[in-house]
Design a protein around this motif. Sequence first.
Motif, PDB file in Angstrom:
ATOM      1  N   LEU A 152      14.272  -0.301  -8.495  1.00 18.29           N
ATOM      2  CA  LEU A 152      13.278  -1.192  -7.909  1.00 18.29           C
ATOM      3  C   LEU A 152      11.883  -0.901  -8.436  1.00 18.29           C
ATOM      4  O   LEU A 152      11.094  -1.821  -8.714  1.00 18.29           O
ATOM      5  CB  LEU A 152      13.310  -1.060  -6.383  1.00 18.29           C
ATOM      6  N   LEU A 153      11.549   0.377  -8.580  1.00 19.54           N
ATOM      7  CA  LEU A 153      10.241   0.736  -9.109  1.00 19.54           C
ATOM      8  C   LEU A 153      10.083   0.310 -10.566  1.00 19.54           C
ATOM      9  O   LEU A 153       9.001  -0.131 -10.995  1.00 19.54           O
ATOM     10  CB  LEU A 153      10.028   2.246  -8.987  1.00 19.54           C
ATOM     11  N   ALA A 154      11.166   0.419 -11.352  1.00 12.27           N
ATOM     12  CA  ALA A 154      11.093   0.064 -12.764  1.00 12.27           C
ATOM     13  C   ALA A 154      10.793  -1.417 -12.958  1.00 12.27           C
ATOM     14  O   ALA A 154      10.191  -1.806 -13.962  1.00 12.27           O
ATOM     15  CB  ALA A 154      12.403   0.431 -13.460  1.00 12.27           C
ATOM     16  N   LEU A 171       6.405   9.311  -5.128  1.00  6.74           N
ATOM     17  CA  LEU A 171       6.586   8.077  -4.358  1.00  6.74           C
ATOM     18  C   LEU A 171       5.439   7.779  -3.384  1.00  6.74           C
ATOM     19  O   LEU A 171       4.943   6.638  -3.361  1.00  6.74           O
ATOM     20  CB  LEU A 171       7.916   8.133  -3.596  1.00  6.74           C
ATOM     21  N   PRO A 172       4.982   8.708  -2.573  1.00  2.00           N
ATOM     22  CA  PRO A 172       3.911   8.368  -1.623  1.00  2.00           C
ATOM     23  C   PRO A 172       2.670   7.805  -2.312  1.00  2.00           C
ATOM     24  O   PRO A 172       2.072   6.819  -1.844  1.00  2.00           O
ATOM     25  CB  PRO A 172       3.626   9.703  -0.923  1.00  2.00           C
ATOM     26  N   GLU A 173       2.272   8.420  -3.409  1.00  2.00           N
ATOM     27  CA  GLU A 173       1.080   7.937  -4.128  1.00  2.00           C
ATOM     28  C   GLU A 173       1.318   6.555  -4.711  1.00  2.00           C
ATOM     29  O   GLU A 173       0.410   5.697  -4.683  1.00  2.00           O
ATOM     30  CB  GLU A 173       0.720   8.927  -5.236  1.00  2.00           C
ATOM     31  N   ALA A 174       2.566   6.322  -5.243  1.00  2.00           N
ATOM     32  CA  ALA A 174       2.869   5.008  -5.824  1.00  2.00           C
ATOM     33  C   ALA A 174       2.850   3.916  -4.762  1.00  2.00           C
ATOM     34  O   ALA A 174       2.396   2.790  -5.015  1.00  2.00           O
ATOM     35  CB  ALA A 174       4.222   5.054  -6.523  1.00  2.00           C
ATOM     36  N   ILE A 188       7.301  -2.474   1.687  1.00  2.00           N
ATOM     37  CA  ILE A 188       8.066  -2.324   2.936  1.00  2.00           C
ATOM     38  C   ILE A 188       9.521  -1.966   2.627  1.00  2.00           C
ATOM     39  O   ILE A 188      10.117  -1.090   3.273  1.00  2.00           O
ATOM     40  CB  ILE A 188       7.982  -3.630   3.759  1.00  2.00           C
ATOM     41  N   ALA A 189      10.096  -2.654   1.628  1.00  2.74           N
ATOM     42  CA  ALA A 189      11.486  -2.382   1.258  1.00  2.74           C
ATOM     43  C   ALA A 189      11.661  -0.951   0.748  1.00  2.74           C
ATOM     44  O   ALA A 189      12.622  -0.258   1.107  1.00  2.74           O
ATOM     45  CB  ALA A 189      11.944  -3.387   0.196  1.00  2.74           C
ATOM     46  N   LEU A 190      10.719  -0.495  -0.060  1.00  2.00           N
ATOM     47  CA  LEU A 190      10.801   0.873  -0.582  1.00  2.00           C
ATOM     48  C   LEU A 190      10.582   1.908   0.519  1.00  2.00           C
ATOM     49  O   LEU A 190      11.166   2.996   0.475  1.00  2.00           O
ATOM     50  CB  LEU A 190       9.770   1.061  -1.698  1.00  2.00           C
TER      51      LEU A 190
END
Length: 333
Positions: A152-154, A171-174, A188-190
């Motif tokens: 999902l991030l990619a 992840l938190p920073e992203a 929200i999904a992540l």
Amino acid sequence: MTEVIREGSVRVGVDLAKRVIQVHAVDAHERVVTSKALRREQFLAWCARLPEGSLVVMEASSSAHHWCRRLIAMGLDARIITAQLAAPYRQEGRSGKNDANDAAAICEAGGRPRMRFVPVKSVQQQSMLCVHKLREGFKEERTACINRIRGLLAEFGLVFAQSPDALRTALPEALEDASNELGPLARIALDRAVLHWRELDEHLACCDQRIAQHHRDDVDVHRAAQLIGVGPVTASVGLVPRQRSSGGKNHLGGITKHGQTYLRTLLIQAAKSAVMTAHRRNDPISRWVLALRERSGWQKAVVALANKNARILWAVMTRGEQFDASHVSIKPA
């Protein structure tokens, strides 16, 4: 065919299923006494009519150990046989596979004097295996969850290092960075995916706590965990190596693929850890592993050590002895 006799020895082959259980019984003269299908709730009542000490053989399945424990409590000699050992005794071959033929083959195989049977597990042993199976399921789910998050991030151009720890840190920073392409709904999904990941970590930690407690409480597990590279997870699972013995000579084989995949995986992982740290130790096994690694390569050394650990574990568990890393085996006369 007549019903089961009340006197004399009887051997019964049982093909287990969820709702219908097929039985095939022969007397001491190998004459067929009965061959029929029973409903699950009828099976124990039917077995209660067998003469005490009768041999009841069933194929290894998810409920085989449960039925064996019940039948042993009734005074019967209940045993478990693996499918690959019973299949050659099916007279109709592969084309004639059905419940009746399978039960007859199990009955025939169970009567062989040198047949190998699966030890019946206790309730405690099966309970610990439940923890192991759940742990493996949680591991697979966690890997799938991590890969899903990466995918999902990619899609938004966010790619991180392969390590799960690196992803967890980034992840938190992203998710808080407003300059990337992540939309509100994607964030929200992540967030939900991260919560799922955290929940799976908690489930895994709980399983590890149960295994560690078992390691502290069980003498055999504690003894097995003394092997180099073998931890509480591997030590809490029993094993028997493959054998090819004839003419009075015993040949213990390698880690056969006919065995349990999970156990082989644990042995290989334990061997990898031991090979990587072998240069820090000076015991005979570590020196042997280092020499083998230089001579044949890292992968072969890992598999060879896993095979050796399998044999040592078998000896430690069956003989009740403590593991000695400096032990030198002496070939019997």
